[in-house]
Design an enzyme around this catalytic site. Structure first.
Site, PDB file in Angstrom:
ATOM      1  N   LYS A  79       0.844  -1.196   0.000  1.00 16.42           N
ATOM      2  CA  LYS A  79       0.000   0.000   0.000  1.00 16.42           C
ATOM      3  C   LYS A  79       0.877   1.243   0.000  1.00 16.42           C
ATOM      4  O   LYS A  79       1.902   1.296   0.693  1.00 16.42           O
ATOM      5  CB  LYS A  79      -0.903  -0.038   1.242  1.00 16.42           C
ATOM      6  CG  LYS A  79      -1.981   1.040   1.301  1.00 16.42           C
ATOM      7  CD  LYS A  79      -2.867   0.822   2.519  1.00 16.42           C
ATOM      8  CE  LYS A  79      -3.963   1.867   2.634  1.00 16.42           C
ATOM      9  NZ  LYS A  79      -4.820   1.627   3.818  1.00 16.42           N
ATOM     10  N   SER A 157      -9.621   1.452   3.186  1.00 19.22           N
ATOM     11  CA  SER A 157      -8.842   2.260   2.261  1.00 19.22           C
ATOM     12  C   SER A 157      -7.785   1.477   1.483  1.00 19.22           C
ATOM     13  O   SER A 157      -7.117   2.034   0.605  1.00 19.22           O
ATOM     14  CB  SER A 157      -8.148   3.399   3.024  1.00 19.22           C
ATOM     15  OG  SER A 157      -7.259   2.881   4.002  1.00 19.22           O
ATOM     16  N   SER A 181      -9.614  -1.046   7.410  1.00 15.61           N
ATOM     17  CA  SER A 181      -9.139  -0.718   6.061  1.00 15.61           C
ATOM     18  C   SER A 181      -8.458  -1.861   5.319  1.00 15.61           C
ATOM     19  O   SER A 181      -8.210  -1.757   4.128  1.00 15.61           O
ATOM     20  CB  SER A 181      -8.180   0.481   6.106  1.00 15.61           C
ATOM     21  OG  SER A 181      -8.881   1.653   6.368  1.00 15.61           O
TER      22      SER A 181
END
Length: 492
Positions: A79, A157, A181
């Protein structure tokens, strides 16, 4: 090529040994898949050259040195809020669009030292503030399970990480989990999403959102692979004072005796907005586990209903503090409005942050005002303690249970248009209802895909356990995985 969405680490390593695959050929396949599926927008940066260099080193260790590492030749995505040396780390924000770190996050360096190959940096909501991966400056990430004009979101996210694994662009990915997330996009994209116990995995190099809740999360296609990744990244880190000092004991997946396991069903998680399909799925898996001689009982977590409100206040307070470092002076974006310090601050933060980030900063600073500190921040901290105590009573009190079984999300993946029709704050409150209590208490949780909905979208459930119970948590999750046989995504 369809096998790219179902290969396990064990199968890949067997392919290396039998020379049906090599690390370089496998990395090439994954890079090719990532390029083919570029419309999903899973990646912010594809690190093709770095992946090939990692693969060459992996090939040397495999065939010349004969010393294979645990993740030899295994492709990963990281990420884009984890620092990676000499690779842009943007947090999907204008503020850090040109930021190139000079050091590696501990999680990333441990993966590379275990033989993994970095395919790319994955997309996210700006500074990980969202639950749909729709608020990135690089555009939204699409769910690979649904392709039409009215497309579905990937969750967030860590949506880019979930999509990269689900679509076969990599074997596993790292996300961050502050209120769900990692588990939320894992659930919506049909992959495993693990949030480890707070302090088990180092946060060093993870650009902070909420320091007291942030945890590096793991996304993979099955429990065995998830466990292998966890065994490589977990353990003490001198660079992160919040990691536990006790040496990490690797987790083994064994044939667990479910008759010795008690699982609680929290009545408060049956909430407004939960689809009938999710409720039916929850009951079905509870019945399935009961048929396997598991002991199932209802439990109560009385402060669940206020958890999302307390989480939102604490989230925004810590965001206000963490975002204060982006002032246009030390790093990140700096505007040309430099005729006064105040104007430089204001213009930099106005251009560098989107509306979601700015609104959380405003709210957090409001809650932290002297006149509001007791009324909001301290009260939210007290509620957090009560929420943590609820879990302690369920896991350690009379009639205690070993694990909790809940939904991960209230529905399957909504369409982009439906999702964006509501305010970010409202969507986060809805999407994170079942996931954020685990972050408030610092306990581990894992999302497991169960079946496909009537919309042909993944539906998942979540297991939660007491702190450092990953051994039991992952073994029960493995049994559920074996019982349901969730299908991998078939891609063209």
């Amino acid at each position: 090529m369809n096998k790219l969405t179902s290969y396990t680490i064990k199968e890949i390593h067997k392919g290396f040994q039998n020379k049906l695959l090599t690390p370089t050929s496998f990395v090439d396949l994954c890079i090719q898949r990532a390029k083919q599926k570029s419309e999903l927008n899973a990646f912010i940066t594809l690190t093709e050259e770095i992946a090939e260099n990692h693969a060459i080193e992996s090939e040397k260790r495999t065939y010349i040195d004969k010393k294979m590492r645990p993740l030899e030749g295994i492709t990963i995505a990281i990420k884009d809020n984890f620092c990676t040396k000499n690779i842009p780390t943007t947090c999907a924000s204008n503020m850090l669009k040109n930021f190139v770190p000079t050091y590696d996050a501990t999680v990333y360096s441990r993966l590379i030292n275990s033989g993994a190959c970095l395919v790319g940096k994955s997309n996210l909501d700006e500074f990980a503030m969202g639950s749909g991966t729709v608020d990135s400056i690089f555009g939204p990430t699409r769910n690979p399970w649904f392709s039409s004009e009215d497309w579905k979101i990937s969750g967030g996210s860590s949506g880019g990480s979930a999509v990269s694994v689900s679509s076969g662009s990599c074997v596993a990915a790292i996300g961050s989990d502050t209120g769900g997330s990692t588990r939320n996009p894992a659930a919506l994209c049909g992959v495993i999403g693990l949030k480890p116990t707070y302090g088990l995995v180092s946060r060093y190099g993870l650009i902070p959102l909420v320091n007291s809740m942030d945890v590096p999360g793991i996304l993979a296609r099955n429990i065995d692979d998830t466990t292998k990744i966890l065994n490589c990244v977990a353990g003490p880190d001198t660079l992160d004072a919040t990691t536990v000092k006790k040496p990490f004991k690797p987790i083994n997946i064994t044939d667990i005796d479910l008759s010795q396991i008690k699982i609680g069903i929290p009545v408060e998680y049956h909430c407004e907005g939960m689809s009938t399909e999710v409720i039916g799925l929850w009951r079905h898996i509870a019945d399935l586990l009961e048929n396997e001689k598991c002991q199932i009982q209802s439990v109560t977590l009385p402060h669940t209903s206020v958890s999302i409100a307390a989480y939102s206040i604490l989230n925004q307070c810590e965001v206000a503090s963490n975002m204060a470092r982006y002032d246009g002076l030390e790093f990140g974006l700096r505007t040309s409005e430099d005729y006064s310090t105040e104007e430089l601050y204001a213009s930099t933060r106005c251009i560098g942050f989107n509306n979601v980030v700015r609104s959380r900063i405003f709210a957090g600073n409001y809650f932290l005002l002297t006149r509001n500190y007791e009324k909001y921040f301290l009260k939210a901290l007290r509620l957090r303690r009560l929420i943590s105590d609820d879990f302690n009573k369920v896991f350690n009190g009379p009639n205690s249970v070993d694990l909790l079984l809940t939904p991960t999300t209230l529905t399957d993946a909504p369409t982009f248009n439906d999702f964006t029709s509501k305010h970010n704050r409202d969507q986060c409150a809805l999407q994170d209802y079942c996931t954020q209590p685990a972050n408030m208490a610092g306990i581990p949780a894992v999302s497991v895909p169960i079946r496909v909905s009537t919309n042909n979208m993944p539906l998942s459930l979540q297991l939660m356990g007491p702190a450092f119970s990953e051994q039991v948590l992952l073994n029960v999750a493995k049994r559920i995985e074996d019982l349901v046989q969730f299908p991998s995504l078939k891609m063209e």
